[in-house]
Design a protein around this motif. Structure first.
Motif, PDB file in Angstrom:
ATOM      1  N   GLN A  36       0.803  -1.174   0.025  1.00  0.00           N
ATOM      2  CA  GLN A  36      -0.032  -0.121  -0.053  1.00  0.00           C
ATOM      3  C   GLN A  36       0.943   1.062   0.193  1.00  0.00           C
ATOM      4  OE1 GLN A  36      -1.690   1.582   3.943  1.00  0.00           O
ATOM      5  NE2 GLN A  36      -3.776   1.241   2.976  1.00  0.00           N
ATOM      6  N   GLN A  37       0.611   2.293  -0.871  1.00  0.00           N
ATOM      7  CA  GLN A  37       1.409   3.434  -0.684  1.00  0.00           C
ATOM      8  C   GLN A  37       0.370   4.628  -0.882  1.00  0.00           C
ATOM      9  OE1 GLN A  37       3.967   4.021  -4.309  1.00  0.00           O
ATOM     10  NE2 GLN A  37       5.332   5.251  -3.158  1.00  0.00           N
ATOM     11  N   HIS A  38       0.639   5.363   0.202  1.00  0.00           N
ATOM     12  CA  HIS A  38      -0.262   6.593   0.126  1.00  0.00           C
ATOM     13  C   HIS A  38       0.683   7.665  -0.352  1.00  0.00           C
ATOM     14  CE1 HIS A  38      -2.531   4.596   3.726  1.00  0.00           C
ATOM     15  NE2 HIS A  38      -3.553   5.506   3.089  1.00  0.00           N
ATOM     16  N   ALA A  39      -0.239   8.653  -0.835  1.00  0.00           N
ATOM     17  CA  ALA A  39       0.414   9.913  -1.836  1.00  0.00           C
ATOM     18  C   ALA A  39       1.814  10.330  -0.788  1.00  0.00           C
ATOM     19  CB  ALA A  39      -0.307  10.863  -2.081  1.00  0.00           C
ATOM     20  N   GLY A  40       2.762  10.555  -1.499  1.00  0.00           N
ATOM     21  CA  GLY A  40       4.101  10.972  -0.765  1.00  0.00           C
ATOM     22  C   GLY A  40       4.803  10.169   0.157  1.00  0.00           C
ATOM     23  N   GLU A  41       4.317   9.025   0.471  1.00  0.00           N
ATOM     24  CA  GLU A  41       4.902   8.044   1.460  1.00  0.00           C
ATOM     25  C   GLU A  41       5.661   6.963   0.836  1.00  0.00           C
ATOM     26  OE1 GLU A  41       1.223   9.390   4.593  1.00  0.00           O
ATOM     27  OE2 GLU A  41       1.855   7.349   4.385  1.00  0.00           O
ATOM     28  N   ALA A  42       6.033   6.175   1.700  1.00  0.00           N
ATOM     29  CA  ALA A  42       6.677   5.029   1.206  1.00  0.00           C
ATOM     30  C   ALA A  42       5.723   3.807   1.093  1.00  0.00           C
ATOM     31  CB  ALA A  42       7.807   4.618   2.434  1.00  0.00           C
ATOM     32  N   PRO A  43       5.940   2.786   0.281  1.00  0.00           N
ATOM     33  CA  PRO A  43       5.379   1.853   0.149  1.00  0.00           C
ATOM     34  C   PRO A  43       5.450   1.061   1.104  1.00  0.00           C
ATOM     35  CG  PRO A  43       6.484   1.774  -1.809  1.00  0.00           C
ATOM     36  CD  PRO A  43       6.934   2.653  -1.005  1.00  0.00           C
ATOM     37  N   THR A  44       4.182   0.271   2.037  1.00  0.00           N
ATOM     38  CA  THR A  44       4.150  -0.464   3.235  1.00  0.00           C
ATOM     39  C   THR A  44       3.594  -1.998   2.738  1.00  0.00           C
ATOM     40  OG1 THR A  44       1.947   0.410   3.751  1.00  0.00           O
ATOM     41  CG2 THR A  44       3.886   1.483   4.670  1.00  0.00           C
ATOM     42  N   PHE A  45       4.227  -2.825   3.489  1.00  0.00           N
ATOM     43  CA  PHE A  45       3.922  -4.408   3.039  1.00  0.00           C
ATOM     44  C   PHE A  45       2.559  -4.902   3.571  1.00  0.00           C
ATOM     45  CE2 PHE A  45       4.620  -8.810   2.552  1.00  0.00           C
ATOM     46  CZ  PHE A  45       4.227  -9.428   3.765  1.00  0.00           C
ATOM     47  N   LEU A  46       1.993  -5.431   2.604  1.00  0.00           N
ATOM     48  CA  LEU A  46       0.419  -5.888   3.267  1.00  0.00           C
ATOM     49  C   LEU A  46       0.404  -7.190   3.193  1.00  0.00           C
ATOM     50  CD1 LEU A  46      -1.930  -3.488   1.085  1.00  0.00           C
ATOM     51  CD2 LEU A  46      -1.506  -3.380   3.398  1.00  0.00           C
ATOM     52  N   SER A  47       0.916  -8.040   2.222  1.00  0.00           N
ATOM     53  CA  SER A  47       0.518  -9.357   2.094  1.00  0.00           C
ATOM     54  C   SER A  47       1.566 -10.192   1.360  1.00  0.00           C
ATOM     55  CB  SER A  47      -0.971  -9.762   1.638  1.00  0.00           C
ATOM     56  OG  SER A  47      -0.902  -9.539   0.457  1.00  0.00           O
ATOM     57  N   TYR A  48       1.723 -11.331   1.488  1.00  0.00           N
ATOM     58  CA  TYR A  48       2.438 -12.405   0.704  1.00  0.00           C
ATOM     59  C   TYR A  48       1.999 -13.545   0.205  1.00  0.00           C
ATOM     60  CZ  TYR A  48       6.538 -15.372  -0.130  1.00  0.00           C
ATOM     61  OH  TYR A  48       7.343 -16.245  -0.477  1.00  0.00           O
ATOM     62  N   ASN A  49       1.835 -14.092  -0.883  1.00  0.00           N
ATOM     63  CA  ASN A  49       1.382 -15.430  -1.347  1.00  0.00           C
ATOM     64  C   ASN A  49       2.446 -16.131  -1.942  1.00  0.00           C
ATOM     65  OD1 ASN A  49      -1.098 -13.553  -1.236  1.00  0.00           O
ATOM     66  ND2 ASN A  49      -1.887 -15.570  -1.041  1.00  0.00           N
ATOM     67  N   VAL A  50       2.941 -17.324  -1.418  1.00  0.00           N
ATOM     68  CA  VAL A  50       3.880 -18.161  -2.473  1.00  0.00           C
ATOM     69  C   VAL A  50       3.278 -19.475  -3.018  1.00  0.00           C
ATOM     70  CG1 VAL A  50       4.726 -19.354  -0.691  1.00  0.00           C
ATOM     71  CG2 VAL A  50       6.039 -18.796  -2.902  1.00  0.00           C
ATOM     72  N   LEU A  51       2.157 -19.800  -2.195  1.00  0.00           N
ATOM     73  CA  LEU A  51       1.314 -21.156  -2.552  1.00  0.00           C
ATOM     74  C   LEU A  51      -0.089 -20.389  -3.157  1.00  0.00           C
ATOM     75  CD1 LEU A  51       2.446 -23.545   0.309  1.00  0.00           C
ATOM     76  CD2 LEU A  51       3.239 -23.257  -1.922  1.00  0.00           C
ATOM     77  N   ASP A  52      -0.755 -21.586  -3.714  1.00  0.00           N
ATOM     78  CA  ASP A  52      -1.979 -21.043  -4.293  1.00  0.00           C
ATOM     79  C   ASP A  52      -3.062 -21.125  -2.959  1.00  0.00           C
ATOM     80  OD1 ASP A  52      -2.171 -22.875  -7.265  1.00  0.00           O
ATOM     81  OD2 ASP A  52      -0.986 -21.389  -6.873  1.00  0.00           O
TER      82      ASP A  52
END
Lengths: 108, 116
Positions: A36-52
């Motif tokens: 997620q990235q708010h305007a003017g800010e750093a991207p922040t980690f939300l989620s990760y998938n490696v398996l279905d």
């Protein structure tokens, strides 16, 4: 090469549910990430998938189908603060390869 | 704990000049990656450094170079600046060489570089 596609813009109503889709074609794959990235800010980690399958984390869920090269991010009980850009990224080797991002506007 | 810190936050340069951007990773993180984000686009991978060695390089010209120091901080250098180099430059750190659920990349707020 890498090709990652997601919608440019989406609008949803406060309290509703929204699904942001991402399709990818990559030469390597070690995971699908959502940031997620708010305007003017750093991207922040939300989620990760490696398996279905579906990974749930509070109001946010992410789904992956490796055979279809497809993922989605599901946001429930939308809040005004969820207005932001949502970036789909494929981990490939040492790099994260990002899509162009989906700008989500949450309206009252 | 402090997050990833980048300096400067904003920078204005003219064509042909060179620039050095700096990044301090989260304490304990040995991997630093650099990304370029043009307005309206997603971040594009430039470099990854791990344990002071370059481990990956994106599709950027040789005008772009970087290095990592013994304390794991990093510098990104860009020579012969072009108008198209105007962008937000993001630094990300992580504990491991590759990404995973327990070691995602954590991003700094970036340096906004404007070329006149």
């Amino acid at each position: 090469g890498q090709n990652i596609d997601q919608p440019t813009e989406m609008t949803a109503t406060e309290g509703a549910i929204v699904q942001i889709n991402c399709t990818y074609q990559t030469s390597g794959f070690n995971g699908l990430f959502w940031y997620q990235q708010h305007a003017g800010e750093a991207p922040t980690f939300l989620s990760y998938n490696v398996l279905d399958g579906l990974e749930e984390k509070g109001r946010f869920s992410s789904f992956l189908s490796r055979s279809k090269g497809y993922s989605y991010l599901l946001l429930k009980e939308l809040q005004m603060k969820d207005s932001a850009s949502y970036l789909c990224a494929v981990g490939s080797g040492y790099a994260l390869n990002f899509g162009k991002g989906t700008s989500l506007l949450v309206t009252p | 704990d402090a997050g990833v810190t980048q300096s400067p936050t904003h920078l204005i340069k003219t064509r042909g000049q060179h620039v050095t951007l700096r990044c301090s990773p989260i304490s304990g993180h040995k991997s630093v990656s650099w990304y370029q984000q043009v307005l309206g686009q997603g971040p594009q991978f430039i470099f990854q450094y791990y344990e002071k060695e370059e481990r990956g390089r994106g599709n950027f010209p040789d005008r772009f170079s970087a290095r990592q120091f013994p304390n794991y901080s990093s510098e990104l250098n860009v020579n012969a600046l072009l108008l198209g180099d105007s962008a937000l430059y993001l630094c990300a750190s992580s504990t491991q060489l590759t990404q995973g659920p327990d070691q995602p990349q954590h991003f700094g707020d970036g340096t906004r570089l404007s070329i006149l």
